[in-house]
Design a protein around this motif. Structure first.
Motif, mmCIF file in Angstrom:
data_model
loop_
_atom_site.group_PDB
_atom_site.id
_atom_site.type_symbol
_atom_site.label_atom_id
_atom_site.label_comp_id
_atom_site.label_asym_id
_atom_site.label_seq_id
_atom_site.Cartn_x
_atom_site.Cartn_y
_atom_site.Cartn_z
ATOM 1 N N ARG A 145 0.833 -1.214 0.000
ATOM 2 C CA ARG A 145 0.000 0.000 0.000
ATOM 3 C C ARG A 145 0.860 1.254 0.000
ATOM 4 N N LEU A 146 2.086 1.125 0.514
ATOM 5 C CA LEU A 146 3.001 2.273 0.553
ATOM 6 C C LEU A 146 3.997 2.161 -0.593
ATOM 7 N N ALA A 147 4.335 3.307 -1.172
ATOM 8 C CA ALA A 147 5.283 3.327 -2.289
ATOM 9 C C ALA A 147 6.699 3.031 -1.792
ATOM 10 N N GLU A 209 -1.287 5.938 7.121
ATOM 11 C CA GLU A 209 -0.649 5.015 6.170
ATOM 12 C C GLU A 209 0.723 5.533 5.764
ATOM 13 N N PHE A 210 1.685 5.291 6.639
ATOM 14 C CA PHE A 210 3.079 5.642 6.361
ATOM 15 C C PHE A 210 3.946 4.657 7.116
ATOM 16 N N ASN A 211 5.198 4.636 6.758
ATOM 17 C CA ASN A 211 6.131 3.773 7.483
ATOM 18 C C ASN A 211 7.545 4.289 7.307
ATOM 19 N N TYR A 212 8.426 3.765 8.145
ATOM 20 C CA TYR A 212 9.821 4.153 8.166
ATOM 21 C C TYR A 212 10.626 3.412 7.115
ATOM 22 N N SER A 213 11.581 4.126 6.525
ATOM 23 C CA SER A 213 12.672 3.443 5.846
ATOM 24 C C SER A 213 13.932 4.167 6.302
ATOM 25 N N PHE B 214 10.454 8.458 5.107
ATOM 26 C CA PHE B 214 9.096 7.921 5.246
ATOM 27 C C PHE B 214 8.510 7.565 3.901
ATOM 28 N N LYS B 215 7.772 6.448 3.896
ATOM 29 C CA LYS B 215 7.017 6.040 2.708
ATOM 30 C C LYS B 215 5.539 6.212 3.027
ATOM 31 N N HIS B 216 4.822 6.723 2.052
ATOM 32 C CA HIS B 216 3.400 7.024 2.241
ATOM 33 C C HIS B 216 2.546 6.186 1.313
ATOM 34 N N ALA B 217 1.241 6.207 1.617
ATOM 35 C CA ALA B 217 0.280 5.491 0.772
ATOM 36 C C ALA B 217 0.401 5.982 -0.663
ATOM 37 N N LYS B 218 0.263 5.034 -1.590
ATOM 38 C CA LYS B 218 0.350 5.363 -3.016
ATOM 39 C C LYS B 218 -0.798 6.274 -3.434
#
Lengths: 218, 218
Positions: A145-147, A209-213, B214-218
């Motif tokens: 769901r996240l890019a 809807e986000f996450n760490y990289s 951070f990565k976010h929803a597409k």
């Protein structure tokens, strides 16, 4: 494979849906056998979806997942019963969020302890692995769901249990290389203490809807 | 511009070097006027580098940066003197790390308070902004050491003070778009509580030179 899920909230049902979709059998466990959310979930889940008490869910699962809030997790797992958790992989997804009447967030436990550690201490025969507590439920079971590439974390005392957790995460869509091992179960402390930051970020981004990289030295 | 830096450790000297390189005048402040690290730093820094007491550094700076450890920050700033901080942008870089004799990390304060908040409460006339505590010193002043885009955070009660901090971060190499505003000074709590996670990641990566994106929803 048979999975027992302790809890019937949004995280529990999201994980349960994914496991059924992957062909597993799931029992969603609640304090009372006739929990409305669990009954409704099992009805729409088809033949591989069941509901029952915490004890029935734990008994059913070859793997057990704690999806109750961190503040009630120990009580729920005590109701499930130590003998039904013994020797099993017990995946803890919880966060010990406490909101004051003014909406201020604190954690309990925090700093010198964590829910993950408490569970492992209380159930020394279970193989506790902390994971997935750092993302919102839809991302837990569908990281695409996240890019782009982003990361998940695991912490636990048993290497084999962590390997099995990484394999399960792989079936959810988390590449093995995206899962960072934070060490023994005391790493749960670090993962739970991310929550105040996560909630501030959610407000700043306007989405959960986000996450760490991570970026590293060149 | 004139900067006063409270502290003489690695973070203090790294920031001081960068500010001098950018053409600013800096006084590095320590508890005693003849602190060896501060004297040595000023000697090699050239005509724009000075050393003095906490009070002299605070008096000197149009902007003051706290680069002492979080556990001693309040004492150091009290020695600097409230009247010398009044009305000034006071940038807090600290983390309240406490290591037990066994090497176990905890934070003090934590959860219901933070160093950033304590400083703002103790010095209500200062414009406190928390930033830069989430990366290792070399990355603070040279984010291009890491490949790709990554993020910095600010928290503080005064919008103008945050804008000035973002502008200063820009001269360090942080694009304005990379700086995420976490809200008022209670956001310092979230930023300081990242530390246990950061230290686990440092062990997992084998380097302190990393940062979040951070990565976010597409």
């Amino acid at each position: 494979m048979r999975y027992g899920i302790i809890g019937t909230g949004g995280v529990a049902r999201t994980i349960a849906d994914k496991l059924v979709e992957l062909g597993h059998e799931v029992t969603l466990g609640s304090r009372s056998k006739d929990n409305e959310a669990a009954v409704a979930w099992a009805e729409q889940a088809g033949p591989n979806g069941h509901h029952g008490t915490f004890a029935e869910a734990a008994e059913f699962g070859a793997v057990v997942l704690n999806a109750t809030p961190g503040t009630v997790a120990l009580d729920a797992l005590r109701a499930a019963g130590a003998e039904r958790l013994s020797g099993k992989l017990l995946i803890d997804l919880s966060n010990p969020l406490v909101f004051s009447p003014e909406g201020e967030l604190t954690l309990d436990p925090v700093n010198t302890d964590s829910v993950g550690e408490r569970i492992q201490r209380e159930f020394p025969q279970a193989l506790v692995v902390k994971t997935l507590n750092t993302v919102t439920a839809p991302v837990m079971v569908d990281p695409s769901r996240l890019a782009g590439e982003h990361n998940m974390f695991v912490a636990g005392d048993d290497e084999g249990a962590k390997e099995r957790t990484v394999a399960l995460l792989g079936t959810f869509g988390w590449p093995a290389g995206s899962v960072i091992d934070l060490g023994d179960i005391t790493g749960a402390r670090a993962m739970e203490m991310m929550m105040p930051f996560w909630i501030r970020l959610m407000r700043a981004f306007g989405t959960a809807e986000f996450n760490y990289s991570f970026k590293h030295a060149k």
